[in-house]
Design an enzyme around this catalytic site. Structure first.
Site, mmCIF file in Angstrom:
data_model
loop_
_atom_site.group_PDB
_atom_site.id
_atom_site.type_symbol
_atom_site.label_atom_id
_atom_site.label_comp_id
_atom_site.label_asym_id
_atom_site.label_seq_id
_atom_site.Cartn_x
_atom_site.Cartn_y
_atom_site.Cartn_z
ATOM 1 N N SER A 139 0.692 -1.043 -0.143
ATOM 2 C CA SER A 139 -0.040 0.092 -0.104
ATOM 3 C C SER A 139 0.811 1.238 -0.016
ATOM 4 C CB SER A 139 -0.771 -0.098 1.378
ATOM 5 O OG SER A 139 -1.873 0.827 1.168
ATOM 6 N N ASP A 278 -2.056 6.008 -3.256
ATOM 7 C CA ASP A 278 -1.091 5.441 -2.645
ATOM 8 C C ASP A 278 -0.716 4.239 -3.650
ATOM 9 O OD1 ASP A 278 -3.280 3.602 -2.582
ATOM 10 O OD2 ASP A 278 -2.621 2.955 -0.549
ATOM 11 N N ASP A 280 -1.045 1.193 -4.206
ATOM 12 C CA ASP A 280 -1.880 0.319 -4.834
ATOM 13 C C ASP A 280 -3.163 0.779 -5.103
ATOM 14 O OD1 ASP A 280 -2.790 0.423 -2.215
ATOM 15 O OD2 ASP A 280 -3.209 -1.698 -1.773
ATOM 16 N N ASP A 282 -5.689 2.194 -3.666
ATOM 17 C CA ASP A 282 -7.060 1.782 -2.902
ATOM 18 C C ASP A 282 -7.574 2.891 -2.176
ATOM 19 O OD1 ASP A 282 -5.183 1.302 -0.891
ATOM 20 O OD2 ASP A 282 -6.023 -0.410 -0.126
#
Length: 489
Positions: A139, A278, A280, A282
């Protein structure tokens, strides 16, 4: 194999006796050596996360994949595929390969997406016949870290119960096993385009972003191949920052946790607004045309108002975490809305939403979940809806903020504590608990204190919120000094 009950801070081997094993596990030697694991639980607030090559090793990923494969099959009627995605970190290829080997050894078919945002894995779990999904990402963490996140076949984060079953297998609590069949591996990056199409579906024919200039900070991460075109296809003029997959620079001084490059670019290009994802993708943070930071509290407030006006927010209920600002909570209640708080972590928000029937929830850090459109936090989906909301309102993002609510001064400091056991057991330190009690007594109803161990990074987070910045600064410094003195050394 462990033969007597062993307590691992919440994970008890006695829970996995032969009477209640989650799967049939004959005592057969596996083709790998037992792992040396920390005594604290592997699964934190968002899967397994740690330093790549140490905790997150190839051997661990292999065995995690194997036990996850057995657990997923046990709770599925038929052995359908598992979706596998990854971010741009240098270690992600290694971990994805090892995980795929473990999953296929367990008898499952693997559909590997390659570079893909985490919400893309979640969406494809729900939109295909997959029985689950795995994302390789840490993340917002720095490049040297990595992580393993699991999803159910419905696209939700895998339950804590099933995560415990996976960890029990890793620790030998439920015996050893081998699968009778060998699964297959397929590289299927084309499926990511199905996810991109799904992002547009609720907005096509409704929203036109033509004439809007938007800056996107892609953090050298998982969203670099999708985000620009997703916004451009709705008519926006897009300027992308950090828009190549770069495992050495993912999240480094950029993205949702470092907004200075985005703020500068929005002002330089005279853009209407900007979004930062960020690693990834999400979660996201926004900035207005003046470079002001717009966090998840504001995003929830704006989206909540829109859904409420459309009568799409049951009981006007919002779910947030203990980090949500008091100004946000009180403003939402003044509108007549209901407000529930959970522990930090989008899995806790998701669980409370499912329990109560809430359709919108999220975190101040930018994880936003709207069950009208998906089952997990999705930075790109949220950004598209916020851009649409701004366009439909006829106002700027800054004007929406000015007319919303006043936040209480809130300070958050991270104290790095490398020792995992000391970090997880911080509440046993009397000096820290006494300092918290002293601060709470001194501030009374003029403030609040939240100290917690991060579930994703080796840090203790100290948050102080107060009626004025002087109080917030004073008690933040006091508590940080105590944590550093007793835990950091």
């Amino acid at each position: 194999m462990v033969t007597s009950p062993v307590r691992i801070q919440g994970l008890d081997s006695s829970e996995f006796s032969s009477k209640n094993q989650p799967m049939n596990c004959p005592n057969v030697r596996l083709p790998w050596q037992p792992l040396t694991l920390p005594t604290t639980p592997l699964f934190g607030t968002d899967g397994i996360r740690g330093r790549a090559g140490t905790l997150l090793s190839e051997d661990l990923a292999l065995q995690v994949g194997f036990w996850a494969g057995l657990v997923l099959q046990e709770y599925s009627a038929v052995p359908e595929p598992v979706i596998l995605g990854q971010d741009s970190r240098n270690s992600s290829d290694m971990l994805a390969t090892a995980l795929a080997k473990g999953l296929t050894t367990a008898g499952l078919e693997v559909w590997h997406l390659g570079l893909c945002p985490t919400p893309g894995v979640a969406y494809l779990c729900s939109a295909t016949s997959a029985i689950g999904g795995v994302m390789i990402s840490a993340s917002h963490n720095p490049p040297e870290d990595n992580g393993i996140k699991f999803f159910s076949g419905k696209g939700t984060k895998l339950s804590q119960e099933l995560q415990k079953h996976i960890e029990a297998g890793l620790r030998g609590f439920i015996g050893q096993a081998v699968s009778k069949t060998q699964g297959q591996y397929h590289y299927r990056p084309g499926l990511v385009t199905d996810y991109a199409a799904a992002l547009h579906r609720p907005l096509k024919g409704v929203t036109n972003l033509q004439g809007m200039k938007i800056v996107l900070d892609l953090a050298w991460g998982a969203a670099v191949r999708l985000s620009g075109q997703v916004f451009e296809q709705l008519g926006a003029q897009v300027i992308c920052l950090h828009d190549q997959a770069d495992g050495d620079r993912i999240n480094v001084n950029c993205g949702s946790t470092h907004l200075e490059p985005l703020k500068a670019a929005v002002k330089e290009y005279q853009a209407d607004l900007g979004f930062a994802f960020d690693g990834d993708a999400d979660r996201l943070m926004a900035v207005d045309a003046h470079g002001r930071e717009i966090n998840g509290d504001y995003i929830l407030y704006f989206w909540g108002q829109t859904l409420r006006a459309a009568q799409k927010l049951p009981e006007d209920l919002m779910v947030a975490t203990v980090m949500a600002n008091l100004g946000f909570e009180r403003a939402w209640k003044q509108l007549g809305g209901k407000f529930l708080r959970t522990a930090v972590g989008d899995q806790h928000v998701q669980a409370k939403m499912l329990q109560t029937g809430a359709m919108l929830g999220g975190e101040q850090s930018g994880h936003i979940i709207c069950h009208h459109y998906g089952m997990t936090g999705d930075g790109m989906l949220t950004a598209l809806h916020i851009a649409s909301l701004v366009r439909e309102s006829g106002m700027t993002l800054g004007q929406l903020v000015d007319q919303s609510f006043q936040t209480y001064p809130q300070l958050l400091r991270n104290v790095r504590v490398e020792d995992r056991e000391r970090r997880r057991g911080w509440q046993e330190c009397e000096a820290i608990t006494n300092a918290i009690a002293k601060g709470e007594a001194a501030m009374g109803d003029q403030g609040r204190i939240l100290v917690r161990a991060s579930g994703t990074e080796p840090v203790i987070r100290v948050m102080v919120e107060a009626a004025n910045s002087q109080l917030a600064h004073h008690w933040t410094s006091e508590l940080v000094n105590v944590v550093e003195r007793y835990l950091a050394n």
